[in-house]
Write a protein that holds these residues in place. Structure first.
Motif, short mmCIF file in Angstrom:
data_model
loop_
_atom_site.label_atom_id
_atom_site.label_comp_id
_atom_site.label_asym_id
_atom_site.label_seq_id
_atom_site.Cartn_x
_atom_site.Cartn_y
_atom_site.Cartn_z
N ASN A 23 0.88 -1.21 -0.05
CA ASN A 23 0.06 0.06 -0.03
C ASN A 23 0.77 1.30 0.10
OD1 ASN A 23 -2.45 -1.51 0.18
ND2 ASN A 23 -1.99 -1.75 2.38
N VAL B 125 -0.34 3.90 -2.47
CA VAL B 125 -1.61 4.64 -2.01
C VAL B 125 -1.47 5.42 -0.72
CG1 VAL B 125 -3.84 4.07 -0.75
CG2 VAL B 125 -3.00 2.49 -2.59
N SER C 112 -7.37 -4.54 -0.38
CA SER C 112 -6.43 -3.36 -1.14
C SER C 112 -7.27 -2.15 -0.94
CB SER C 112 -6.11 -3.89 -2.29
OG SER C 112 -5.10 -2.86 -2.91
N ASP C 113 -7.17 -1.29 -2.09
CA ASP C 113 -7.70 -0.04 -2.09
C ASP C 113 -9.25 0.15 -1.64
OD1 ASP C 113 -5.32 0.72 -3.31
OD2 ASP C 113 -6.12 0.97 -5.27
#
Length: 311
Positions: free
Chosen positions: A30, A33, A179-180
């Motif tokens: 990540n 991000v 994830s995102d």
């Protein structure tokens, strides 16, 4: 790293100036991000909290593995809750790249409408509303090729710009992984309280490996686990009702994993070819095939979910 108060040692935190840049961030999936996300308090969080204040219960449907039946389970849970006309249900599809909820719930080809109070959900019936990026695509076969920030922006819009009204149960269908989309939904709902997550698996070890990661994700971001559902646990013949094991549980399946991880096991749902037919035609499997053993399994699981989530 995951958005959580209980962040791992040496992680600078996703909202600090060093997020994604510190030496501890090297190799983290990540990292990008965190590095590109806006720093400091998110000004939209109070707006999301206000919009979500009219929603009593928020439930995530998760699985680290793709193809285990998250969207199928979400849709049938939504249909089941909405069978009680006094209950208002919302389904939010945050699987941005693979939005299947519109098809499964019989809403393919529908579009989102704008009102003075925001976007309006698309309604299956008066007490069952749905929101998905699938309603925004000119063609259902169009690929959504988006990076994280654009996905996150859409999820935020679903939370703060959709006029859901008063909702008893909000079911949030997620993509595979941790994830995102998963980080975004937990961050944005941090002040609005998520009741918990229902984690879907299938019996084989290759699925259980990914699902264990999802359990770990929930613990790290402090999302309560309502329970584990084992999907496709055996094939039930619609005619003779005989059962055949298709995906053999070499390590004990979902029930054994739930015991090992000390989380509730909600039940097993057998394979029934009519479930696929119901999803293809956008109807409620529970209404159409109430005599099926799979229907009984769904209803038993739903009863357990309701028992855990109380007003």
């Amino acid at each position: 790293m995951a958005v959580t108060d209980n962040i791992p040692e040496h992680c600078p935190g996703p909202t600090t100036e060093q997020a994604g840049k510190a030496s501890a961030c090297q190799g983290c999936p990540n990292q990008n991000v965190c590095a590109t996300a806006p720093k400091g308090p998110d000004p939209d969080l109070p707006l999301i909290k206000e919009r979500m204040s009219s929603i009593k219960h928020k439930i995530l449907i998760l699985s680290g593995k793709g193809g285990v039946g998250k969207s199928t389970f979400t849709s049938q849970l939504g249909f089941a809750f909405s069978n009680d006309e006094s209950i208002q249900v919302g389904v939010m599809d945050i699987d941005v790249c693979g939005p299947s909820i519109p098809k499964i719930m019989g809403l393919e080809g529908e579009q989102i409408h704008q009102s003075l109070s925001g976007w309006s959900p698309v309604y299956v019936q008066d007490n069952l509303g749905v929101m998905s990026i699938g309603f925004m695509l000119p063609n259902p076969d169009d690929a959504v090729i988006w990076r994280g920030p654009k996905k996150n922006g859409l999820i935020k819009q679903f939370l703060k710009d959709v006029d859901w009204g008063d909702i008893d149960y909000m079911l949030i269908d997620t993509p595979p992984g941790t994830s995102d989309e998963h980080l975004s939904i937990t961050q944005y709902l941090k002040e609005s309280v998520i009741d918990g997550a229902i984690i879907i698996t299938t019996p084989q070890e290759v699925a259980l490996q990914d699902v264990r990661k999802e359990i770990d994700f929930c613990r790290k971001v402090k999302i309560p686990i309502i329970g584990i559902v084992e999907n496709m646990s055996g094939f039930i013949c619609p005619n003779c009702k005989g059962e055949s094991i298709i995906f053999a549980p070499t390590t004990g399946g979902g029930k054994k994993m739930a015991e090992d991880e000390e989380v509730p096991f909600l039940g097993s749902i057998p394979l029934d070819p009519r479930i696929g037919k119901a999803c293809d035609t956008g109807v409620s499997f529970l209404d159409e095939y109430s005599d099926s053993p799979a229907c009984k399994a769904y209803l038993d699981i739903i009863t357990k979910i309701k028992a855990q989530i109380k007003d």
